[in-house]
Design an enzyme around this catalytic site. Sequence first.
Site, PDB file in Angstrom:
ATOM      1  N   ILE A 125      -6.813  -5.075   8.024  1.00  0.00           N
ATOM      2  CA  ILE A 125      -7.882  -4.136   7.725  1.00  0.00           C
ATOM      3  C   ILE A 125      -8.904  -4.688   6.733  1.00  0.00           C
ATOM      4  O   ILE A 125     -10.054  -4.266   6.713  1.00  0.00           O
ATOM      5  CB  ILE A 125      -7.283  -2.804   7.223  1.00  0.00           C
ATOM      6  CG1 ILE A 125      -8.316  -1.687   7.223  1.00  0.00           C
ATOM      7  CG2 ILE A 125      -6.686  -2.962   5.836  1.00  0.00           C
ATOM      8  CD1 ILE A 125      -7.762  -0.341   6.740  1.00  0.00           C
ATOM      9  N   TYR A 143       0.843  -1.202   0.000  1.00  0.00           N
ATOM     10  CA  TYR A 143       0.000   0.000   0.000  1.00  0.00           C
ATOM     11  C   TYR A 143       0.880   1.255   0.000  1.00  0.00           C
ATOM     12  O   TYR A 143       1.700   1.435   0.900  1.00  0.00           O
ATOM     13  CB  TYR A 143      -0.884  -0.054   1.237  1.00  0.00           C
ATOM     14  CG  TYR A 143      -1.560   1.233   1.673  1.00  0.00           C
ATOM     15  CD1 TYR A 143      -1.390   1.706   2.973  1.00  0.00           C
ATOM     16  CD2 TYR A 143      -2.400   1.952   0.816  1.00  0.00           C
ATOM     17  CE1 TYR A 143      -2.027   2.869   3.408  1.00  0.00           C
ATOM     18  CE2 TYR A 143      -3.034   3.112   1.248  1.00  0.00           C
ATOM     19  CZ  TYR A 143      -2.845   3.572   2.537  1.00  0.00           C
ATOM     20  OH  TYR A 143      -3.472   4.706   2.963  1.00  0.00           O
ATOM     21  N   ASP A 182      -1.441  -6.088   9.497  1.00  0.00           N
ATOM     22  CA  ASP A 182      -2.519  -5.136   9.226  1.00  0.00           C
ATOM     23  C   ASP A 182      -3.652  -5.930   8.598  1.00  0.00           C
ATOM     24  O   ASP A 182      -3.562  -6.339   7.430  1.00  0.00           O
ATOM     25  CB  ASP A 182      -2.012  -4.029   8.283  1.00  0.00           C
ATOM     26  CG  ASP A 182      -3.055  -2.963   8.030  1.00  0.00           C
ATOM     27  OD1 ASP A 182      -4.260  -3.210   8.301  1.00  0.00           O
ATOM     28  OD2 ASP A 182      -2.694  -1.885   7.533  1.00  0.00           O
ATOM     29  N   LYS A 210     -12.751  -0.370   5.749  1.00  0.00           N
ATOM     30  CA  LYS A 210     -12.926  -1.215   4.571  1.00  0.00           C
ATOM     31  C   LYS A 210     -14.075  -2.208   4.752  1.00  0.00           C
ATOM     32  O   LYS A 210     -14.931  -2.350   3.891  1.00  0.00           O
ATOM     33  CB  LYS A 210     -11.631  -2.002   4.283  1.00  0.00           C
ATOM     34  CG  LYS A 210     -10.393  -1.129   4.243  1.00  0.00           C
ATOM     35  CD  LYS A 210     -10.417  -0.129   3.101  1.00  0.00           C
ATOM     36  CE  LYS A 210      -9.176   0.743   3.120  1.00  0.00           C
ATOM     37  NZ  LYS A 210      -9.207   1.800   2.097  1.00  0.00           N
TER      38      LYS A 210
END
Lengths: 495, 470
Positions: free
Chosen positions: B232, B145, B230, B272
């Site tokens: 998410i 990302y 992470d 998300k």
Amino acid sequence: MVSFATEKKQDLNLLSRIASGDGHGENSSYFDGWKAYEENPFHPIDRPDGVIQMGLAENQLCGDLMRKWVLKHPEASICTSEGVNRFSDIAIFQDYHGLPEFRQAVAKFMEKTRNNKVKFDPDRIVMSGGATGAHETVAFCLANPGDGFLVPTPYYPGFNRDLRWRTGVNLVPVTCHSSDGFKITVEALEAAYENARKSNIPVKGLLVTNPSNPLGTTLDRECLKSLVNFTNDKGIHLIADEIYAATTFGQSEFISVAEVVEEIEDCNRDLIHIVYSLSKDMGLPGLRVGIVYSYNDRVVQIARKMSSFGLVSSQTQHLISKMLSDEDFVDEFIRESKLRLAARHAEITTGLDGLGIGWLKAKAGLFLWMDLRNLLKTATFDSETELWRVIVHQVKLNVSPGGSFHCHEPGWFRVCFANMDHKTMETALERIRVFTSQLEEETKPMVSTTMMAKKKKKCWQSNLRLSFSDTRRFDDGFFSPHSPVPPSPLVRAQT
Amino acid sequence: MKQLSTKVTSNAHGQDSSYFLGWEEYEKNPYNEIKNPNGIIQMGLAENQLCFDLIETWLAKNPDAAGLKKDGQSIFKELALFQDYHGLPEFKKALAEFMEEIRGNRVTFDPSKIVLAAGSTSANETLMFCLAEPGDAFLLPTPYYPGFDRDLKWRTGAEIVPIHCSSSNGFQITESALQQAYQQAQKLDLKVKGVLVTNPSNPLGTMLTRREINLLVDFISSKNIHLISDEIYSGTVFGFEQFVSVMDVLKDKNLENSEVSKRVHVVYSLSKDLGLPGFRVGAIYSNDEMVVSAATKMSSFGLVSSQTQYLLSALLSDKKFTSTYLNENQKRLKIRQKQLVSGLEAAGVTCLKSNAGLFCWVDMRHLLDTNTFEAELQLWKKIVYEVKLNISPGSSCHCTEPGWFRVCFANMSEDTLHLAMKRFKQYVESTDSKRMISKSSHERIKSLRKRTVSNWVFRVSWTDRVPDER
């Protein structure tokens, strides 16, 4: 088998210095008072002997007006049937520019709280995680690790964390004295600047809180001009924390640095920045609405990028934009808030006057700066701490000792008055009355009724059941108290 | 300008990368079905806009939560004053349970180990401040990302050293890649403090296999460093395979209360899974008390609005809602992803096989003039300016091979997606025919072969993958 001590040491090596040190400032004895309050919080019915919280600078006097408005305006919520048509748009909105209507409404509010003497450009409004986040962001923008900001004493203890902890920036105190009402003089500024130079700390700016926390005083036009000139001349930044702008009592006026820069010819505005928030003026600390307002385009640009680390919830932006766009409500709120603050201030100061307790003349804030120098055994901070412990544990009032604000002189205490109802204020005053009369009984009768009382130093140890062996400090982060807020009914309801 | 910090004067915020420039182009000319039908379609935004109706229905049925009331009484005043950095207890409890539900209730999350943050942007930065000194490094598998360059490095002074992953094995993390990255850091004189992975992956859309997570846990254990996972996108898994969290692996390896578990930290957010990026709800979960303590204090710089905490605690406490939502979310994502994949296939373009995330990792290597990042950028510009689709070039995600693009599918309506695919197909067909005309037959065969070979290699490498344990 690795011993616990070695394990802990290994732990410390695995974490950064920032995380394993105490730069967060919460190991200060300042928090003893919070702990005492949390263990035994005052309640008029359930705990009438509990500790009264007078260490929390919150504005709770107009919560009823706020609640009424919210109930009357369901469309300000994106969750009610009146407002849900905006839900999805707002829920996905994470643009760090912020909702345009939010910025416009905040700019307008900032103008109103400065008596419409200045205009604020909505495009210069940058969001942050409360003023806490705003200060850290400004420090990151204006200073490199090792640089310094000048800060007049006494100052808000949270600055030690906000400006220094993760930024590596230093705070250089500008000593102010009670002899001239803690004014910020050019001499003091120059002296501090020189101190920094001697310590090899490049000074990058001057941070002032106006109205002042903890003093409650406001800077007059001349002083503000001198600050702008001083910083301009030195080529350093001026950061004005105006978080208490609308807490001026009754008719008192607040002069913003924004007003003064208009009046100074050739003012280098690239050096002027304002930190603001809705936490004090509107009594909304839970909504985390902090603002960085800078006259420097580059700082606006970069602070805006940094705001990604602490944007205001879009749900909150929407509510606030609706609320602050209701000009009739805002005008009424500001007017009513000032009246109620003035009344509450008058109530406590009248009470203190009657007891011969001094306080610094001030026109703003959610607190007053109380003078108990004459009650100190010796003019030392140890003495101040001893007295403070008596006030917290015996008189059961959590007030904040001047030492925690880096005050140069011992004996001053900040006492908050806007975070409680009228009955609680009465109880607090009664306790102070009882305390002072007990002190009277222990000494020979004195004839003295002046406000800045020159009373004989009182020996307040003998008859009161005091314990000074309790000098424990908080050693490490594990046992730190909660962040300095009272047990909210929202939390209590769960236990 | 020496009056400002180096953070201001440098461009370390990373926002000059093409990832963000594409957004700027979109902002100038955004597609709108009615007002601007020829505008740029935003396919560079990893947002989940598929399930707002479910939340709006819930709101209509829950007027108390919607109106900031408790038992019919307004609690606005109390919420307005609530700024305790420990967060609203009922919110953290509900969040912990939601995280458990996403992981099939196989693992437990202790609410007292959750630290709230202003989005995972803030959560990741805060963890860096807690775990790394300026100049220390974290290893990250590529592609990653683009926002990490800002979140992990900008104000913290930490460094990122890439773990190179390649298409030859579906971009999985290998032991040799890990070791190479570690050695590279040492060559650069950087102290490695940990590894950070995004699982499910952004931009790949794939989940880490159990094998990879085991590898990571063993690696950090032997090197005595941290692992940040992470997660998410954990609620966006829509395939038949189960999401395997690092917490699952710790449990299976009986490491739950071990020293290693203290160095494993999970980052989460509701941006998300629930599609609520505007609300700024992020979280750090750590088994290390000191990390929790320090991060909690740091959260003062970015607390979650009490108004938002209250709403979401009610929403997430409604188990009927959460289970319906998670199911429906997965269904809709699966359908929408399939539409993107088949739309691309119709243009002769394949994607990395994936079953999570809000995007696909698209293989456009055969559309490059040369196997270079310059060619990738040229292709990207054509797609943004001529085809009018804002997609994200692999180079912005630090991919080591040119020709890959991240294309989002969950932030637009079905019709918009179809239009995007139509535009794309037209573009590919026109360039194909141009290619056919301009290239010699020899080159034509070569390029066809290259395309076929890459597909073949792709398929073979997929079946070569070690089957995951369930």
